[in-house]
Design a protein around this motif. Sequence first.
Motif, mmCIF file in Angstrom:
data_model
loop_
_atom_site.group_PDB
_atom_site.id
_atom_site.type_symbol
_atom_site.label_atom_id
_atom_site.label_comp_id
_atom_site.label_asym_id
_atom_site.label_seq_id
_atom_site.Cartn_x
_atom_site.Cartn_y
_atom_site.Cartn_z
ATOM 1 N N ASP A 57 -105.666 -6.595 -64.970
ATOM 2 C CA ASP A 57 -105.304 -7.940 -64.545
ATOM 3 C C ASP A 57 -104.241 -7.843 -63.452
ATOM 4 O O ASP A 57 -103.245 -7.130 -63.604
ATOM 5 C CB ASP A 57 -104.765 -8.702 -65.769
ATOM 6 N N SER B 204 -101.968 -9.928 -62.433
ATOM 7 C CA SER B 204 -100.620 -10.380 -62.806
ATOM 8 C C SER B 204 -99.908 -9.337 -63.668
ATOM 9 O O SER B 204 -98.688 -9.177 -63.576
ATOM 10 C CB SER B 204 -100.672 -11.737 -63.520
ATOM 11 N N THR B 205 -100.658 -8.607 -64.475
ATOM 12 C CA THR B 205 -100.060 -7.531 -65.276
ATOM 13 C C THR B 205 -99.573 -6.412 -64.357
ATOM 14 O O THR B 205 -98.463 -5.888 -64.531
ATOM 15 C CB THR B 205 -101.073 -6.982 -66.302
#
Length: 124
Positions: A108, A110-111
């Motif tokens: 991901d 955002s991770t």
Amino acid sequence: MSIIKIISIVDDDASVRTATEGLVRSLGFAAYGFASAEAFLASPLIDATACLITDVQMPGMSGLELQAELASQGRDIPVIFITAFPEERLRRQARAGGAIDFLAKPFDGSTMIRCIETAVGQSS
């Protein structure tokens, strides 16, 4: 004038390298890709790298071996691992070596951004 931090990406998969470089650049960092751990170790950018994003399993030296080699050289570069094979044994080994995180592909965005921000904060 602020110095732009360098994020080095080591992955034998060119598409993953390119995509990760794009994400890193979108955050305002300089991104440099390497097709192998050996290429990164031979690079003049090694001492300027604020964060290393590396694949775990690659031909030649693995990401975990790269982490160990950097430690043996006394280089304290924050490492984020990415892998298509998120085995718990490898995750534990990476964490024991001080890894910021161990992300499964596809990861991901955002991770990854959170991991990079943590890593760059550590290398300041």
